[in-house]
Scaffold this motif. Structure first.
Motif, PDB file in Angstrom:
ATOM      1  N   CYS A 248      42.404 106.885  84.840  1.00 48.66           N
ATOM      2  CA  CYS A 248      42.497 107.921  83.475  1.00 48.66           C
ATOM      3  C   CYS A 248      41.916 109.436  84.138  1.00 48.66           C
ATOM      4  O   CYS A 248      42.136 110.166  83.696  1.00 48.66           O
ATOM      5  N   ASN A 249      40.698 109.211  84.515  1.00 42.19           N
ATOM      6  CA  ASN A 249      39.825 110.325  84.780  1.00 42.19           C
ATOM      7  C   ASN A 249      40.620 110.966  85.918  1.00 42.19           C
ATOM      8  O   ASN A 249      40.657 112.568  85.819  1.00 42.19           O
ATOM      9  N   GLU A 250      41.254 110.301  86.980  1.00 42.14           N
ATOM     10  CA  GLU A 250      41.656 111.027  88.026  1.00 42.14           C
ATOM     11  C   GLU A 250      43.016 111.979  87.723  1.00 42.14           C
ATOM     12  O   GLU A 250      43.360 113.009  87.898  1.00 42.14           O
ATOM     13  N   LYS A 251      43.924 111.192  86.689  1.00 35.27           N
ATOM     14  CA  LYS A 251      45.038 111.785  86.208  1.00 35.27           C
ATOM     15  C   LYS A 251      44.601 112.774  84.878  1.00 35.27           C
ATOM     16  O   LYS A 251      45.667 113.224  84.466  1.00 35.27           O
ATOM     17  N   LYS A 252      43.433 113.006  84.547  1.00 37.30           N
ATOM     18  CA  LYS A 252      43.279 113.704  83.546  1.00 37.30           C
ATOM     19  C   LYS A 252      43.590 113.491  82.311  1.00 37.30           C
ATOM     20  O   LYS A 252      44.343 114.114  81.434  1.00 37.30           O
ATOM     21  N   GLY A 253      43.880 111.962  82.080  1.00 37.46           N
ATOM     22  CA  GLY A 253      44.341 111.483  81.087  1.00 37.46           C
ATOM     23  C   GLY A 253      43.613 111.207  79.909  1.00 37.46           C
ATOM     24  O   GLY A 253      42.407 111.762  79.598  1.00 37.46           O
ATOM     25  N   ALA A 254      43.928 110.500  78.822  1.00 40.04           N
ATOM     26  CA  ALA A 254      43.168 110.040  77.572  1.00 40.04           C
ATOM     27  C   ALA A 254      43.413 108.654  77.339  1.00 40.04           C
ATOM     28  O   ALA A 254      44.462 108.061  77.353  1.00 40.04           O
ATOM     29  N   PHE A 255      42.078 108.059  76.655  1.00 39.18           N
ATOM     30  CA  PHE A 255      42.261 106.693  76.756  1.00 39.18           C
ATOM     31  C   PHE A 255      41.200 105.860  75.928  1.00 39.18           C
ATOM     32  O   PHE A 255      40.030 106.645  75.952  1.00 39.18           O
ATOM     33  N   ILE A 256      41.676 105.093  74.970  1.00 43.47           N
ATOM     34  CA  ILE A 256      40.716 104.527  73.825  1.00 43.47           C
ATOM     35  C   ILE A 256      41.212 102.806  74.240  1.00 43.47           C
ATOM     36  O   ILE A 256      42.083 102.391  73.897  1.00 43.47           O
ATOM     37  N   TYR A 257      39.964 102.297  74.547  1.00 45.70           N
ATOM     38  CA  TYR A 257      40.191 100.675  74.556  1.00 45.70           C
ATOM     39  C   TYR A 257      39.319 100.199  73.341  1.00 45.70           C
ATOM     40  O   TYR A 257      38.272 100.633  73.311  1.00 45.70           O
ATOM     41  N   GLY A 258      39.743  99.246  72.627  1.00 47.21           N
ATOM     42  CA  GLY A 258      39.132  98.697  71.683  1.00 47.21           C
ATOM     43  C   GLY A 258      39.116  97.048  71.592  1.00 47.21           C
ATOM     44  O   GLY A 258      40.399  96.709  71.582  1.00 47.21           O
ATOM     45  N   SER A 259      38.310  96.326  71.619  1.00 50.54           N
ATOM     46  CA  SER A 259      38.321  94.831  71.431  1.00 50.54           C
ATOM     47  C   SER A 259      38.935  94.804  69.998  1.00 50.54           C
ATOM     48  O   SER A 259      39.655  93.520  69.876  1.00 50.54           O
ATOM     49  N   ASN A 260      38.635  95.503  69.102  1.00 53.33           N
ATOM     50  CA  ASN A 260      39.096  95.329  67.681  1.00 53.33           C
ATOM     51  C   ASN A 260      39.194  96.838  67.055  1.00 53.33           C
ATOM     52  O   ASN A 260      38.126  97.355  67.055  1.00 53.33           O
ATOM     53  N   PHE A 261      40.383  97.195  66.418  1.00 53.94           N
ATOM     54  CA  PHE A 261      40.453  98.525  66.054  1.00 53.94           C
ATOM     55  C   PHE A 261      40.219  98.566  64.363  1.00 53.94           C
ATOM     56  O   PHE A 261      40.318  99.876  63.881  1.00 53.94           O
ATOM     57  N   SER A 262      39.893  97.514  63.952  1.00 58.89           N
ATOM     58  CA  SER A 262      39.673  97.528  62.377  1.00 58.89           C
ATOM     59  C   SER A 262      38.584  98.436  62.102  1.00 58.89           C
ATOM     60  O   SER A 262      37.555  98.539  63.046  1.00 58.89           O
ATOM     61  N   LEU A 263      38.587  99.204  60.965  1.00 64.83           N
ATOM     62  CA  LEU A 263      37.567 100.215  60.739  1.00 64.83           C
ATOM     63  C   LEU A 263      36.331  99.357  60.439  1.00 64.83           C
ATOM     64  O   LEU A 263      35.285  99.571  60.574  1.00 64.83           O
ATOM     65  N   GLY A 264      36.682  98.296  59.568  1.00 63.63           N
ATOM     66  CA  GLY A 264      35.527  97.445  58.932  1.00 63.63           C
ATOM     67  C   GLY A 264      34.635  96.742  60.404  1.00 63.63           C
ATOM     68  O   GLY A 264      33.308  96.777  60.215  1.00 63.63           O
ATOM     69  N   VAL A 265      35.446  96.327  61.037  1.00 66.75           N
ATOM     70  CA  VAL A 265      34.915  95.540  62.397  1.00 66.75           C
ATOM     71  C   VAL A 265      34.122  96.559  63.235  1.00 66.75           C
ATOM     72  O   VAL A 265      32.973  96.430  63.628  1.00 66.75           O
ATOM     73  N   ASN A 266      34.597  97.798  63.328  1.00 62.88           N
ATOM     74  CA  ASN A 266      33.638  98.721  64.052  1.00 62.88           C
ATOM     75  C   ASN A 266      32.214  99.201  63.308  1.00 62.88           C
ATOM     76  O   ASN A 266      31.330  99.367  63.854  1.00 62.88           O
ATOM     77  N   LEU A 267      32.368  99.258  62.110  1.00 62.02           N
ATOM     78  CA  LEU A 267      31.210  99.261  61.288  1.00 62.02           C
ATOM     79  C   LEU A 267      30.429  98.083  61.434  1.00 62.02           C
ATOM     80  O   LEU A 267      29.085  98.200  61.597  1.00 62.02           O
ATOM     81  N   PHE A 268      30.891  97.139  61.530  1.00 69.07           N
ATOM     82  CA  PHE A 268      30.268  95.668  61.865  1.00 69.07           C
ATOM     83  C   PHE A 268      29.581  95.682  63.140  1.00 69.07           C
ATOM     84  O   PHE A 268      28.475  95.199  63.356  1.00 69.07           O
ATOM     85  N   PHE A 269      29.989  96.238  64.175  1.00 64.37           N
ATOM     86  CA  PHE A 269      29.725  96.355  65.325  1.00 64.37           C
ATOM     87  C   PHE A 269      28.160  97.199  65.455  1.00 64.37           C
ATOM     88  O   PHE A 269      27.117  96.631  65.970  1.00 64.37           O
ATOM     89  N   GLU A 270      28.079  98.277  64.398  1.00 68.99           N
ATOM     90  CA  GLU A 270      26.945  98.907  64.336  1.00 68.99           C
ATOM     91  C   GLU A 270      25.973  98.057  63.700  1.00 68.99           C
ATOM     92  O   GLU A 270      24.621  98.199  63.970  1.00 68.99           O
ATOM     93  N   LEU A 271      26.463  97.419  62.529  1.00 68.50           N
ATOM     94  CA  LEU A 271      25.594  96.512  61.835  1.00 68.50           C
ATOM     95  C   LEU A 271      24.979  95.424  62.680  1.00 68.50           C
ATOM     96  O   LEU A 271      23.567  95.193  62.447  1.00 68.50           O
ATOM     97  N   ASN A 272      25.603  94.893  63.743  1.00 65.74           N
ATOM     98  CA  ASN A 272      25.064  93.916  64.809  1.00 65.74           C
ATOM     99  C   ASN A 272      24.041  94.361  65.543  1.00 65.74           C
ATOM    100  O   ASN A 272      23.003  93.745  65.729  1.00 65.74           O
ATOM    101  N   LYS A 273      24.393  95.654  65.955  1.00 65.14           N
ATOM    102  CA  LYS A 273      23.337  96.174  66.868  1.00 65.14           C
ATOM    103  C   LYS A 273      21.988  96.512  66.192  1.00 65.14           C
ATOM    104  O   LYS A 273      20.798  96.079  66.565  1.00 65.14           O
ATOM    105  N   LYS A 274      21.957  97.073  64.724  1.00 64.32           N
ATOM    106  CA  LYS A 274      21.009  97.267  63.984  1.00 64.32           C
ATOM    107  C   LYS A 274      20.336  96.026  63.962  1.00 64.32           C
ATOM    108  O   LYS A 274      18.761  95.820  64.092  1.00 64.32           O
TER     109      LYS A 274
END
Length: 235
Positions: free
Chosen positions: A88-114
């Motif tokens: 991606c970097n070599e080709k100057k591309g754009a990329f997002i990987y997510g194990s879960n794209f749910s907005l609630g789960v991504n907030l849950f990820f941050e709660l888990n770290k806290k």
């Protein structure tokens, strides 16, 4: 936005429905029998990959080589993640990987770290995770569970996770496959006197698809490798 869907199972159909509702066009539906060389890449603004662990890396790198930004929600292929990032970097591309794209789960990820930070200096508690998914899910533990475990490891003295017989410094994960459960993840800190538990329960797949479409809307026109933390401004 013109979207190519790599993988057209249940998630692919949900992405089509929500993407169309938000005013986007689904210009390609790629499945196992699709010849990738026959696609009109000039008509594609972004690719969203919810395919299979065996197909994901090939789909992603093919898109980078064609100048197409990629959203990937496929789990089970991450041994080659750094290779994908390098291309991606070599080709100057754009990329997002997510194990879960749910907005609630991504907030849950941050709660888990806290919570992991808060519990790090309390010696009497042992953490355990449980994840439940539908019987069709191929990988175990889920990518979401692995992300949660990594969040704990980053903020505590735990060094690894394990499905069977974890040692003192490993996070035990129980992976259950039953029915048509969209996804339930719980993290419990247990001592002899009490327990502290946080839990996320998905009621359906809509949240996963909506989050992926929102991530695609955010990524178009950008260059680089990002995460849902960037999309949600949680960095």
């Amino acid at each position: 936005m013109n979207i190519a869907l790599f993988g057209y199972g249940k998630m692919g159909r949900m992405l089509e429905q929500i993407g169309t509702q938000r005013g986007h066009n689904i210009v390609a539906k790629i499945d196992v029998d699709t010849n990738l060389e026959e696609l009109d890449y000039s008509a594609i603004d972004i690719a969203i990959d919810f395919s299979t662990p065996d197909a994901a890396f090939g789909n992603i790198t093919h898109c980078f080589n064609k100048g197409i930004p990629v959203i990937s929600g496929t789990t089970g292929w991450l041994a080659k993640y750094e290779e994908a990032v390098a291309l991606c970097n070599e080709k100057k591309g754009a990329f997002i990987y997510g194990s879960n794209f749910s907005l609630g789960v991504n907030l849950f990820f941050e709660l888990n770290k806290k919570l992991a930070k808060l519990m790090a200096n309390v010696q009497d508690y042992k953490v355990h995770m449980e994840e439940i998914h539908h019987i069709h899910k191929i990988d175990a533990p889920s990518g979401t569970a692995i992300t949660l475990a990594e969040g704990i490891i980053e903020n505590s003295s735990y060094v690894n996770w394990k499905l069977v017989a974890p040692t003192e410094n490993e996070i035990g994960i129980t992976a259950i496959r039953e029915g048509e459960v969209p996804g339930t993840h719980s993290i419990a800190y247990q001592s002899d006197v009490d327990s502290i538990e946080i839990k996320h329960t998905a009621h359906n797949r809509n949240g996963f698809a909506l989050g992926a479409i929102i991530a695609a809307e955010w990524l178009v026109g950008k260059t680089g490798v990002y995460s849902m933390k960037d999309v949600l401004n949680l960095s």
